[in-house]
Design a protein around this motif. Structure first.
Motif, PDB file in Angstrom:
ATOM      1  N   ALA A 197      35.831  44.474  40.421  1.00  0.00           N
ATOM      2  CA  ALA A 197      37.079  44.548  39.585  1.00  0.00           C
ATOM      3  C   ALA A 197      37.348  43.180  38.932  1.00  0.00           C
ATOM      4  O   ALA A 197      36.615  42.365  39.018  1.00  0.00           O
ATOM      5  N   GLY A 198      38.553  42.824  38.472  1.00  0.00           N
ATOM      6  CA  GLY A 198      38.918  41.422  37.991  1.00  0.00           C
ATOM      7  C   GLY A 198      38.678  40.297  39.137  1.00  0.00           C
ATOM      8  O   GLY A 198      38.662  40.723  40.212  1.00  0.00           O
ATOM      9  N   PHE A 199      38.247  39.262  38.638  1.00  0.00           N
ATOM     10  CA  PHE A 199      38.110  38.294  39.614  1.00  0.00           C
ATOM     11  C   PHE A 199      38.741  37.014  39.311  1.00  0.00           C
ATOM     12  O   PHE A 199      39.331  36.792  38.148  1.00  0.00           O
ATOM     13  N   ALA A 200      38.628  36.112  40.019  1.00  0.00           N
ATOM     14  CA  ALA A 200      39.630  34.953  39.978  1.00  0.00           C
ATOM     15  C   ALA A 200      38.958  33.670  40.390  1.00  0.00           C
ATOM     16  O   ALA A 200      39.122  33.072  41.391  1.00  0.00           O
ATOM     17  N   PRO A 201      38.173  33.199  39.085  1.00  0.00           N
ATOM     18  CA  PRO A 201      37.568  31.831  39.495  1.00  0.00           C
ATOM     19  C   PRO A 201      38.368  30.689  39.453  1.00  0.00           C
ATOM     20  O   PRO A 201      39.350  30.796  38.800  1.00  0.00           O
ATOM     21  N   SER A 247      39.066  39.727  33.338  1.00  0.00           N
ATOM     22  CA  SER A 247      38.180  40.603  33.524  1.00  0.00           C
ATOM     23  C   SER A 247      36.860  40.561  32.988  1.00  0.00           C
ATOM     24  O   SER A 247      36.097  41.426  33.169  1.00  0.00           O
ATOM     25  N   GLY A 248      36.688  39.270  32.399  1.00  0.00           N
ATOM     26  CA  GLY A 248      35.340  38.810  31.808  1.00  0.00           C
ATOM     27  C   GLY A 248      35.182  37.656  31.093  1.00  0.00           C
ATOM     28  O   GLY A 248      36.389  37.024  30.936  1.00  0.00           O
ATOM     29  N   ASP A 299      36.701  47.778  34.549  1.00  0.00           N
ATOM     30  CA  ASP A 299      37.010  47.841  32.922  1.00  0.00           C
ATOM     31  C   ASP A 299      35.816  48.280  32.302  1.00  0.00           C
ATOM     32  O   ASP A 299      35.885  48.971  30.986  1.00  0.00           O
ATOM     33  N   ALA A 300      34.542  47.832  32.500  1.00  0.00           N
ATOM     34  CA  ALA A 300      33.285  48.246  31.813  1.00  0.00           C
ATOM     35  C   ALA A 300      33.028  49.788  31.930  1.00  0.00           C
ATOM     36  O   ALA A 300      32.785  50.247  30.760  1.00  0.00           O
ATOM     37  N   GLU A 301      33.316  50.264  32.825  1.00  0.00           N
ATOM     38  CA  GLU A 301      33.118  51.660  33.148  1.00  0.00           C
ATOM     39  C   GLU A 301      33.795  52.599  32.371  1.00  0.00           C
ATOM     40  O   GLU A 301      33.376  53.574  31.773  1.00  0.00           O
TER      41      GLU A 301
END
Length: 255
Positions: free
Chosen positions: A101-105, A124-125, A139-141
């Protein structure tokens, strides 16, 4: 000679693909975005997806295992923009990193006083110049449903934009395209879009496109492939330029 050998290797990879007809059917059924492609276009898209999956390394992050059906859904969406351009437009990088899912770098920045600040932003990307494409699977799915938003196309549009340097909304022009017409269409369109977004949400459009020319190009590429009639209605000059750039006219296949 090089082109002959490359074509021979590509045909060999395609011929040896073990993707079953059932897997192809499931993938296309999950992507209404591909509705209206001719049989010949579907076949070329299949072949591009096979080569894409062979050339790129799909890496799961945060404990995610990327299965072949997942990779296939991503590959088909990633290859739609280059259907009439060729896989060489994605040369120079290898990895597709997929988060659940969404990530937080965490990002570090230095202010004018030389102080380092660290912070996290939820994404999200991402697309890195000469680096990976990073996407969130949730999101990609569902990106292939026709709602005007497509994370995969968005991030791979950035990759196309980056072919001639930092993403700036000005990808390499094809022979026969007018640089002046592109600049006028996108400069005027961007200014108009920013003005509309200042007064509230522009119906059917994501105002994230107003943040920079690079995001404007990526978001409008999403609309080009998902809601072409809407884009052409409001920004006909940009739509025409995108038809020339992508060498496609999605309005002919998506009513």
């Amino acid at each position: 000679m090089f082109n002959f050998l490359q074509n021979w290797f590509d045909r060999r990879i395609i011929k040896r693909s073990t993707i079953s007809e059932e897997e192809w059917t499931a993938a296309f059924d999950a992507l209404p975005l591909l509705t209206g492609l001719s049989g010949e276009e579907q076949q070329r898209l299949r072949e591009l997806a096979i080569l894409f999956m062979h050339d790129k390394a799909f890496e799961g992050a945060a404990g995610l295992t990327v299965t072949r059906p997942m990779a296939l859904l991503i590959a088909l969406q990633a290859c739609l923009p280059i259907l009439n351009l060729g896989l060489e437009n994605y040369d120079g990088w290898v990895s597709v990193i997929v988060y659940p899912a969404g990530f937080a770098p965490e990002r570090a920045s230095i202010d004018e006083a030389g102080v380092v600040h660290r912070g996290q932003s939820h994404l999200s990307g991402e697309a890195w110049q000469r680096g990976p494409v990073i996407i969130a699977w949730d999101d990609a799915e569902t990106a292939g449903v026709i709602d005007g938003h497509n994370l995969v196309i968005h991030e791979f549009a950035h990759k196309l934009d980056m072919q001639n340097g930092v993403a700036n909304g000005f990808p390499p022009m094809h022979v026969g395209m007018s640089v002046d017409k592109w600049v006028v269409a996108f400069t005027d369109g961007f200014a108009h879009f920013q003005q509309h977004c200042q007064h509230g949400r522009f119906h059917g459009f994501d105002c994230y496109a107003a943040t920079s020319p690079a995001e404007f190009f990526a978001v409008f590429s999403e609309l080009f492939f998902e809601r072409p009639a809407l884009l052409r209605q409001h920004y006909a000059a940009i739509y025409e330029q995108l038809c020339q750039y992508y060498r496609q006219d999605p309005s002919l296949r998506l009513a």
